[in-house]
Design an enzyme around this catalytic site. Sequence first.
Site, PDB file in Angstrom:
ATOM      1  CD  GLU A 113      -3.390 -87.736  28.575  1.00  0.00           C
ATOM      2  OE1 GLU A 113      -4.097 -88.653  27.729  1.00  0.00           O
ATOM      3  OE2 GLU A 113      -4.502 -87.486  29.522  1.00  0.00           O
ATOM      4  CE  LYS A 118      -3.836 -91.464  33.868  1.00  0.00           C
ATOM      5  NZ  LYS A 118      -5.546 -91.288  33.780  1.00  0.00           N
ATOM      6  CG  ASP A 158      -4.168 -93.268  27.838  1.00  0.00           C
ATOM      7  OD1 ASP A 158      -6.048 -93.003  27.829  1.00  0.00           O
ATOM      8  OD2 ASP A 158      -4.048 -91.552  27.547  1.00  0.00           O
ATOM      9  CG  ASP A 217      -4.849 -87.647  34.564  1.00  0.00           C
ATOM     10  OD1 ASP A 217      -4.276 -88.216  32.808  1.00  0.00           O
ATOM     11  OD2 ASP A 217      -5.592 -88.611  34.925  1.00  0.00           O
ATOM     12  NE  ARG A 270      -9.739 -84.059  27.427  1.00  0.00           N
ATOM     13  CZ  ARG A 270     -11.006 -84.298  28.294  1.00  0.00           C
ATOM     14  NH1 ARG A 270     -11.428 -82.999  29.143  1.00  0.00           N
ATOM     15  NH2 ARG A 270     -11.135 -85.125  29.275  1.00  0.00           N
ATOM     16  CE  LYS A 322      -5.365 -90.378  25.252  1.00  0.00           C
ATOM     17  NZ  LYS A 322      -6.407 -90.505  26.901  1.00  0.00           N
ATOM     18  CG  ASP A 374      -1.859 -90.304  30.858  1.00  0.00           C
ATOM     19  OD1 ASP A 374      -1.736 -88.958  31.556  1.00  0.00           O
ATOM     20  OD2 ASP A 374      -3.397 -90.323  31.020  1.00  0.00           O
TER      21      ASP A 374
END
Length: 490
Positions: free
Chosen positions: A346, A274, A285, A344, A348, A262, A267
């Site tokens: 995201e 967030k 991230d 959020d 996956r 990933k 993010d």
Amino acid sequence: MKFSLTQTALEQTKGDCLVVAVFEDKELSNAAATIDKATKGLISRLLERGDLPGKIGQNLLIPEVEGIDAERLLLVGAGAKDKLTDLKFKGLHQKAIASIKELPLTRVVFDTLDLALSNNPNADKLSLAMQAVDAGYYRVDGLKSSKKAQLTPEVVEFVGGENRSGLEQATALLAGMNLTRDLGNAPGNICTPSYFAKTALELASEYDSIKTQIIDEEEGRELGFNAFLAVGQGSEEPSKFIIMQYQGADDKEEAPIGLVGKGISFDSGGVSIKPSEGMEGMKYDMCGAASVFGVIKAAAEMGLKKNIVAIVVSAENMPDGKALKPGDILTSYSGLTIEVINTDAEGRLALCDGLGYIGKFNPKVVIDMATLTGACVVALGEHNTGLMSNDDELAQTLLQAGKDAADKAWQLPLDEEYQEQIDSPFADIANTGGKPAGSITAGCFLSRFAKEYAWAHLDIAGSAGGVFDKKKGATARPVPLLMRYLTSLK
């Protein structure tokens, strides 16, 4: 800084600083006993008068010592002899570096490899010591306008090591870990998806064993990477789907080990934004992607006799008029439709297209890694990586590799009951199952895209270092675990 091995008699070892250990209760290590004899009982006298209790972190630097050739002697506390764990072993080396890192040293010599670890007989002590020393000298101030002089020794030697191939493997591992740290610590305005693509192309240019392919957004849409591309559609930064193939096996047709990382370069949470406090940590991230890069570099450096196919899904998750919205339904590369409950969640969405596409390469196994869920940090903190798998043999092998590498993981269940939380009335699957068992339901989501092969998921949200502990910076985990796994394969 170069690492090397020496067989020179300890009292005749030349260097700017010689490092030896003493235990609690005035007990000397073998190295300390040798130096004590050469210096006519100096260490024993220091212990008798209480100058060094011997606990981890209690060190004593002696500038000039008669009877040895080294210019300085650093006595480091190793704690109780029968309770020296791999964590404490790394810690005593880190504390040693903290004691001397401001000194202008050219050559530092450690005699610590004969210390016995109480919890981990399979550990590669040379590699653990080198990791600790290297981390002690690692710096993240490269973007400061005023740079402090770096007092890094030219050579760090270890007494008594005989395994030259072990030294080479440990050096290769460090090269990969440092690339992972550098990428992880870089800010989001520098380490963008395009920067990842550039780094992948540079690796292919540096090593003949690596081939790189970059799939841009236009080609990705044609291929059907709808879930992945939806993550970055609110950003000005173009998303990149990166494929790196490492060819190391003598049999070119040998099934590769698959890695998927990933790489969300920043993010914000997207429309499900967030909280602003702590959001600067979301530059981390992409540590899963950074770890994939580290493994590929380490494999190339050591000439690993395996084939690897690695996919990095890199995007920036930002809010915008074009951004993904809660309630949207996406069709993934695999054909499964996904209802977006939370933008959020995201990572996956990006990973599922990587997991779907990697099946083209007929991998032996697939391992994905991601700073995926805060729930994993709540469950395991920063000490253990969360591990989920559809194959128990793979899971057990990874758990053992993590233990041996002192890069631990803990297996979480993927029981059938948890799958119900991510059912959707509008699509095949929802991208979140709510707060209960959040890390497990994220793994359940990924498992639906990994049914064609043995698969494991590593949630490194805590262990990668920077996401929830910004001062700590990137740790380069789980690169040691993965390299131990790869080198252990027959």
